[in-house]
Write a protein that holds these residues in place. Structure first.
Motif, PDB file in Angstrom:
ATOM      1  N   THR A  64     -33.228 -64.018 -28.891  1.00 42.83           N
ATOM      2  CA  THR A  64     -32.558 -64.952 -29.701  1.00 42.83           C
ATOM      3  C   THR A  64     -32.597 -65.052 -30.978  1.00 42.83           C
ATOM      4  O   THR A  64     -34.031 -64.621 -31.398  1.00 42.83           O
ATOM      5  CB  THR A  64     -32.586 -66.604 -28.969  1.00 42.83           C
ATOM      6  N   ALA A  65     -31.951 -65.493 -31.957  1.00 43.17           N
ATOM      7  CA  ALA A  65     -32.120 -65.707 -33.335  1.00 43.17           C
ATOM      8  C   ALA A  65     -32.164 -66.983 -33.558  1.00 43.17           C
ATOM      9  O   ALA A  65     -31.378 -67.936 -33.569  1.00 43.17           O
ATOM     10  CB  ALA A  65     -31.155 -65.016 -34.351  1.00 43.17           C
ATOM     11  N   LEU A  66     -33.567 -67.514 -33.771  1.00 43.11           N
ATOM     12  CA  LEU A  66     -33.773 -68.980 -34.103  1.00 43.11           C
ATOM     13  C   LEU A  66     -33.336 -69.110 -35.695  1.00 43.11           C
ATOM     14  O   LEU A  66     -34.227 -68.669 -36.524  1.00 43.11           O
ATOM     15  CB  LEU A  66     -35.276 -69.174 -33.756  1.00 43.11           C
ATOM     16  N   ALA A  67     -32.615 -69.902 -35.901  1.00 37.46           N
ATOM     17  CA  ALA A  67     -32.050 -70.359 -37.326  1.00 37.46           C
ATOM     18  C   ALA A  67     -33.007 -71.491 -37.713  1.00 37.46           C
ATOM     19  O   ALA A  67     -33.188 -72.334 -36.903  1.00 37.46           O
ATOM     20  CB  ALA A  67     -30.631 -70.632 -37.251  1.00 37.46           C
ATOM     21  N   LEU A  68     -33.407 -71.357 -38.990  1.00 36.59           N
ATOM     22  CA  LEU A  68     -34.275 -72.468 -39.529  1.00 36.59           C
ATOM     23  C   LEU A  68     -33.211 -73.484 -40.228  1.00 36.59           C
ATOM     24  O   LEU A  68     -32.895 -73.733 -41.372  1.00 36.59           O
ATOM     25  CB  LEU A  68     -34.955 -71.811 -40.609  1.00 36.59           C
ATOM     26  N   LYS A  69     -32.416 -74.046 -39.214  1.00 38.70           N
ATOM     27  CA  LYS A  69     -31.710 -75.236 -39.809  1.00 38.70           C
ATOM     28  C   LYS A  69     -31.979 -76.506 -39.099  1.00 38.70           C
ATOM     29  O   LYS A  69     -32.075 -76.593 -37.766  1.00 38.70           O
ATOM     30  CB  LYS A  69     -30.113 -74.892 -39.168  1.00 38.70           C
TER      31      LYS A  69
END
Length: 187
Positions: A73-78
Motif C-alpha cells: 500500500t502507499a502510505l500518504a503523509l496526510k
C-alpha cells in the motif's frame, strides 16, 4: 633513537591501534542477530495478530506492506496522524505500543500508524499479538518511509503529520508511557 627502538615503538603503536579497533563498543543498543528459529507461517501469524485494516492507499504515498493482510500500500503523509517507528528488539518500543493502542481507542484520537523497521514481519506480528496491539500497522522493510520523514536510526521514533502535510518529530517525551502524553503531542 636507534632503528631497533623505532621498530619496537612502531609495533607497539600498531598493536594498540589494533586492540582499539577490535574492542567492543558500548554505544547505542544494536539489534540482535537475525533470528535462527524456523520461519513461521506468516498467514497464521496475521490471523493471530488480528490487526485492524490499514488506511487506504493515498496518492504520492510511500510504498509499505500492510502487516494485517500483507498487501502493498502507499502510505500518504496526510494528517492528522501519528507515525511510530518501532522494532521487535527495542524495549522502549514494546512498552510504548500498548500506550499507543490505548490512546487510539479514545474518542477524537488521531489515527496511529505503527511502522515496523529493522525486524522481520513474522517477529513483528508475533509481538503485536502478544502485546494485544491491534492498530493498523505497516512494515517498512526498505526504510523508505523513515527516509522520507528523515527519521533518526534510534528507536522508537514518533512523528506527528499535520493536516497540511507538515511532519514534526516528537522528542519530549522520548517515548510515551501514558495516553495523555500522546494526546498532548498531537495537539
Amino acid at each position: 633513537m636507534n632503528n631497533r627502538t623505532r621498530w619496537l615503538v612502531l609495533v607497539l603503536v600498531l598493536g594498540v591501534a589494533g586492540v582499539v579497533a577490535l574492542w567492543p563498543r558500548d554505544g547505542s543498543p544494536q539489534p540482535p542477530p537475525a533470528s535462527t528459529r524456523p520461519t513461521q507461517d506468516v498467514a497464521a501469524l496475521r490471523a493471530q495478530a488480528q490487526l485492524r485494516a490499514c488506511h487506504p492507499a493515498g496518492e504520492g504515498g510511500v510504498d509499505v506492506t500492510c502487516l494485517g493482510d500483507g498487501t502493498r500500500t502507499a502510505l500518504a503523509l496526510k494528517g492528522p496522524m501519528l507515525i511510530n517507528f518501532w522494532a521487535t528488539w527495542c524495549q522502549p518500543c514494546q512498552a510504548e505500543l500498548p500506550v499507543l493502542e490505548t490512546y487510539a481507542k479514545q474518542p477524537g484520537a488521531v489515527p496511529v500508524v505503527p511502522v515496523l523497521v529493522e525486524s522481520r514481519e513474522a517477529d513483528g506480528l508475533e509481538l503485536l499479538a502478544r502485546l494485544g496491539v491491534r492498530l493498523p500497522s505497516v512494515y517498512d522493510g526498505a526504510d523508505e518511509l523513515r527516509k522520507r520523514v528523515k527519521a533518526p536510526m534510534t528507536l522508537p521514533a514518533t512523528f506527528v503529520v499535520g493536516a497540511d502535510g507538515s511532519v514534526r518529530q516528537v522528542t519530549d517525551p522520548p517515548y510515551f508511557t501514558a495516553p495523555e502524553q500522546v494526546e498532548k503531542a498531537v495537539r
